[in-house]
Scaffold this motif. Structure first.
Motif, PDB file in Angstrom:
ATOM      1  N   THR A  33       2.636 -11.363  -4.592  1.00 49.87           N
ATOM      2  CA  THR A  33       3.617 -12.276  -5.192  1.00 49.87           C
ATOM      3  C   THR A  33       4.225 -11.666  -6.457  1.00 49.87           C
ATOM      4  O   THR A  33       5.421 -11.827  -6.729  1.00 49.87           O
ATOM      5  CB  THR A  33       2.960 -13.624  -5.533  1.00 49.87           C
ATOM      6  N   ILE A  34       3.405 -10.950  -7.229  1.00 51.11           N
ATOM      7  CA  ILE A  34       3.901 -10.290  -8.441  1.00 51.11           C
ATOM      8  C   ILE A  34       4.818  -9.140  -8.063  1.00 51.11           C
ATOM      9  O   ILE A  34       5.889  -8.951  -8.654  1.00 51.11           O
ATOM     10  CB  ILE A  34       2.726  -9.807  -9.308  1.00 51.11           C
ATOM     11  N   ALA A  35       4.399  -8.346  -7.067  1.00 48.57           N
ATOM     12  CA  ALA A  35       5.239  -7.236  -6.611  1.00 48.57           C
ATOM     13  C   ALA A  35       6.587  -7.748  -6.110  1.00 48.57           C
ATOM     14  O   ALA A  35       7.631  -7.133  -6.366  1.00 48.57           O
ATOM     15  CB  ALA A  35       4.522  -6.452  -5.506  1.00 48.57           C
ATOM     16  N   TYR A  36       6.567  -8.889  -5.422  1.00 49.30           N
ATOM     17  CA  TYR A  36       7.810  -9.438  -4.881  1.00 49.30           C
ATOM     18  C   TYR A  36       8.753  -9.876  -5.994  1.00 49.30           C
ATOM     19  O   TYR A  36       9.978  -9.679  -5.910  1.00 49.30           O
ATOM     20  CB  TYR A  36       7.495 -10.613  -3.948  1.00 49.30           C
ATOM     21  N   PRO A 113       2.064  -1.782  -8.413  1.00 44.77           N
ATOM     22  CA  PRO A 113       2.805  -2.683  -9.303  1.00 44.77           C
ATOM     23  C   PRO A 113       2.172  -2.859 -10.680  1.00 44.77           C
ATOM     24  O   PRO A 113       2.827  -3.351 -11.605  1.00 44.77           O
ATOM     25  CB  PRO A 113       2.798  -4.019  -8.538  1.00 44.77           C
ATOM     26  N   ASP A 114       0.902  -2.501 -10.822  1.00 42.85           N
ATOM     27  CA  ASP A 114       0.203  -2.707 -12.083  1.00 42.85           C
ATOM     28  C   ASP A 114       0.829  -1.861 -13.186  1.00 42.85           C
ATOM     29  O   ASP A 114       0.952  -0.642 -13.038  1.00 42.85           O
ATOM     30  CB  ASP A 114      -1.278  -2.322 -11.914  1.00 42.85           C
ATOM     31  N   PRO A 115       1.231  -2.465 -14.318  1.00 44.87           N
ATOM     32  CA  PRO A 115       1.850  -1.687 -15.395  1.00 44.87           C
ATOM     33  C   PRO A 115       0.954  -0.602 -15.963  1.00 44.87           C
ATOM     34  O   PRO A 115       1.438   0.308 -16.637  1.00 44.87           O
ATOM     35  CB  PRO A 115       2.191  -2.753 -16.448  1.00 44.87           C
ATOM     36  N   ILE A 116      -0.357  -0.675 -15.681  1.00 47.93           N
ATOM     37  CA  ILE A 116      -1.261   0.378 -16.147  1.00 47.93           C
ATOM     38  C   ILE A 116      -0.884   1.737 -15.562  1.00 47.93           C
ATOM     39  O   ILE A 116      -1.222   2.787 -16.106  1.00 47.93           O
ATOM     40  CB  ILE A 116      -2.735   0.028 -15.797  1.00 47.93           C
ATOM     41  N   SER A 117      -0.144   1.711 -14.446  1.00 45.82           N
ATOM     42  CA  SER A 117       0.250   2.960 -13.786  1.00 45.82           C
ATOM     43  C   SER A 117       1.069   3.857 -14.702  1.00 45.82           C
ATOM     44  O   SER A 117       1.110   5.073 -14.519  1.00 45.82           O
ATOM     45  CB  SER A 117       1.060   2.652 -12.520  1.00 45.82           C
ATOM     46  N   VAL A 128      12.115  16.436 -12.077  1.00 47.66           N
ATOM     47  CA  VAL A 128      11.405  15.620 -11.085  1.00 47.66           C
ATOM     48  C   VAL A 128      12.226  14.380 -10.726  1.00 47.66           C
ATOM     49  O   VAL A 128      12.784  13.714 -11.604  1.00 47.66           O
ATOM     50  CB  VAL A 128      10.034  15.178 -11.632  1.00 47.66           C
ATOM     51  N   LYS A 129      12.294  14.067  -9.427  1.00 47.34           N
ATOM     52  CA  LYS A 129      12.869  12.813  -8.978  1.00 47.34           C
ATOM     53  C   LYS A 129      11.733  11.807  -8.846  1.00 47.34           C
ATOM     54  O   LYS A 129      10.798  12.008  -8.071  1.00 47.34           O
ATOM     55  CB  LYS A 129      13.584  12.984  -7.635  1.00 47.34           C
ATOM     56  N   TYR A 130      11.813  10.732  -9.621  1.00 49.16           N
ATOM     57  CA  TYR A 130      10.757   9.726  -9.639  1.00 49.16           C
ATOM     58  C   TYR A 130      11.075   8.638  -8.619  1.00 49.16           C
ATOM     59  O   TYR A 130      11.971   7.814  -8.822  1.00 49.16           O
ATOM     60  CB  TYR A 130      10.592   9.174 -11.053  1.00 49.16           C
ATOM     61  N   LEU A 131      10.350   8.684  -7.504  1.00 50.12           N
ATOM     62  CA  LEU A 131      10.552   7.746  -6.403  1.00 50.12           C
ATOM     63  C   LEU A 131       9.640   6.539  -6.633  1.00 50.12           C
ATOM     64  O   LEU A 131       8.446   6.587  -6.343  1.00 50.12           O
ATOM     65  CB  LEU A 131      10.247   8.412  -5.062  1.00 50.12           C
ATOM     66  N   ILE A 132      10.211   5.481  -7.147  1.00 52.69           N
ATOM     67  CA  ILE A 132       9.437   4.329  -7.592  1.00 52.69           C
ATOM     68  C   ILE A 132       9.657   3.152  -6.642  1.00 52.69           C
ATOM     69  O   ILE A 132      10.795   2.786  -6.354  1.00 52.69           O
ATOM     70  CB  ILE A 132       9.844   3.937  -9.028  1.00 52.69           C
ATOM     71  N   ALA A 133       8.558   2.571  -6.159  1.00 46.91           N
ATOM     72  CA  ALA A 133       8.660   1.419  -5.265  1.00 46.91           C
ATOM     73  C   ALA A 133       9.300   0.246  -5.997  1.00 46.91           C
ATOM     74  O   ALA A 133       9.083   0.038  -7.194  1.00 46.91           O
ATOM     75  CB  ALA A 133       7.280   1.026  -4.747  1.00 46.91           C
ATOM     76  N   THR A 134      10.093  -0.524  -5.284  1.00 42.93           N
ATOM     77  CA  THR A 134      10.790  -1.661  -5.892  1.00 42.93           C
ATOM     78  C   THR A 134       9.824  -2.711  -6.428  1.00 42.93           C
ATOM     79  O   THR A 134      10.195  -3.514  -7.278  1.00 42.93           O
ATOM     80  CB  THR A 134      11.742  -2.315  -4.878  1.00 42.93           C
ATOM     81  N   GLY A 135       8.577  -2.697  -5.947  1.00 43.65           N
ATOM     82  CA  GLY A 135       7.582  -3.651  -6.434  1.00 43.65           C
ATOM     83  C   GLY A 135       6.917  -3.231  -7.731  1.00 43.65           C
ATOM     84  O   GLY A 135       6.079  -3.965  -8.271  1.00 43.65           O
ATOM     85  N   PHE A 136       7.286  -2.054  -8.260  1.00 43.62           N
ATOM     86  CA  PHE A 136       6.709  -1.555  -9.508  1.00 43.62           C
ATOM     87  C   PHE A 136       7.082  -2.474 -10.669  1.00 43.62           C
ATOM     88  O   PHE A 136       8.152  -3.094 -10.669  1.00 43.62           O
ATOM     89  CB  PHE A 136       7.224  -0.140  -9.760  1.00 43.62           C
ATOM     90  N   ASP A 137       6.208  -2.561 -11.676  1.00 45.79           N
ATOM     91  CA  ASP A 137       6.441  -3.431 -12.819  1.00 45.79           C
ATOM     92  C   ASP A 137       7.834  -3.213 -13.410  1.00 45.79           C
ATOM     93  O   ASP A 137       8.198  -2.097 -13.784  1.00 45.79           O
ATOM     94  CB  ASP A 137       5.378  -3.174 -13.885  1.00 45.79           C
ATOM     95  N   HIS A 138       8.618  -4.290 -13.487  1.00 47.40           N
ATOM     96  CA  HIS A 138      10.025  -4.163 -13.874  1.00 47.40           C
ATOM     97  C   HIS A 138      10.179  -3.602 -15.291  1.00 47.40           C
ATOM     98  O   HIS A 138      11.006  -2.717 -15.530  1.00 47.40           O
ATOM     99  CB  HIS A 138      10.717  -5.521 -13.774  1.00 47.40           C
ATOM    100  N   GLU A 139       9.428  -4.109 -16.232  1.00 49.29           N
ATOM    101  CA  GLU A 139       9.540  -3.630 -17.615  1.00 49.29           C
ATOM    102  C   GLU A 139       9.166  -2.149 -17.710  1.00 49.29           C
ATOM    103  O   GLU A 139       9.750  -1.399 -18.495  1.00 49.29           O
ATOM    104  CB  GLU A 139       8.654  -4.458 -18.536  1.00 49.29           C
TER     105      GLU A 139
END
Length: 300
Positions: A33-36, A113-117, A128-139
């Motif tokens: 739900t958070i990722a969404y 999705p965890d901002p700790i990442s 580097v091209k950073y391929l980030i999933a759309t569910g990654f923490d928005h901030e």
């Protein structure tokens, strides 16, 4: 059973041929739900999507290998081999470790999705091209604002696909493939047109009580959970070659990764050739898989 093609051979694969998992349950660290909610916010970013890249879906041919790099403990023994590759995908937390060892990846993939990442990306590089999933923490996406940021959908059956298509204004394209960023990155490599895929640090087991080639935070260690002992059945031939009767120490997610890779290869092994660097659980499991399938495989 399933019929699987390996090279020019067809084999029947029966459930439980390769690995049998009992009483093991793995859960995502961050609720879907958070990722969404992050997806809905990140779709407003004015950045490229994976399918917008010029290299997307351009078949490279078997003579163009790609290295997909996980953070398993065996990685530290194969850094010189890795340096020979022109195209490299750094999966998840391995990014800074590669930079520290003078290896600049072509791509870095992130799906947690965890901002700790964000702690794994303290040494960003302009190439580097950073391929980030759309569910990654928005901030946390702001951390990459001065770099090459590319979004991709890390598919989950929990998402409302029609709503995503409405927000995005186009057909939903997503990457599936398993429970870890490493498994999803194999699929990303395939979607970028690579068929000759070399896997580094895909151990799916511990080494000297460490799950990575580098130190991880105490917070991450505290989330490890139960440690399992796993034994692969003995398929040693008369010539003494083969993994043999080996015991591995594994965390739950590592076993899930091994099982997910098996399922992925059974379904899609006809379109790519994996080459493992290292002799640990997942490479040994793959060797036993090919023994069962009746195909020859020479580990590097």
């Amino acid at each position: 059973y399933q019929e699987v093609q390996v090279g020019d051979k067809i084999a029947r694969v029966y459930p439980g041929d390769f690995i049998k998992l009992q009483e093991i349950e793995t859960n995502a660290a961050t609720p879907s739900t958070i990722a969404y909610e992050n997806i809905k916010k990140n779709l407003e970013l004015r950045v490229h999507k994976l399918e917008d890249l010029s290299e997307f879906n351009k078949v490279k041919g078997h003579s163009a290998p790609i290295a997909v790099v996980g953070g398993g403990p065996s990685l530290k023994n194969h850094l010189e081999e890795l340096k020979q590759f022109r195209t490299i995908i750094a999966c998840g937390s391995v990014h800074d470790y590669l930079i520290d060892n003078n290896i600049i990846p072509t791509y870095a993939t992130i799906c947690d999705p965890d901002p700790i990442s964000i702690n794994y990306y303290k040494k960003l590089h302009t190439e580097v091209k950073y391929l980030i999933a759309t569910g990654f923490d928005h901030e946390a996406t702001k951390h990459f604002k001065e770099h090459q940021l590319v979004l991709w959908h890390c598919h989950s059956p929990d998402y409302d696909l029609k709503e995503i298509e409405r927000l995005e204004g186009k057909t939903y394209h997503a990457i599936s493939g398993g429970c870890t960023v490493g498994l999803r990155s194999i699929n990303i490599g395939i979607m970028l047109g690579y068929t000759n895929i070399h896997l580094f640090g895909f151990d799916s087991c511990m080494s000297d009580e460490e799950c990575h080639a580098y130190k991880v935070s105490e917070e991450e260690r505290a989330s490890f959970g139960k440690l399992w002992q796993v034994k692969l059945r003995d398929l040693v031939k008369d010539d003494g070659q083969g993994p043999g009767d080996k015991v591995y120490h594994c965390l739950g997610y590592q076993l899930a990764q091994a099982d997910n890779f098996k399922n992925f290869f059974v379904s899609f092994g006809r379109i790519f050739t994996p080459t493992f660097h290292g002799t640990v659980l997942l490479p040994d499991l793959f060797k036993l898989m090919l023994e069962t399938l009746g195909a020859e495989y020479d580990a590097p």
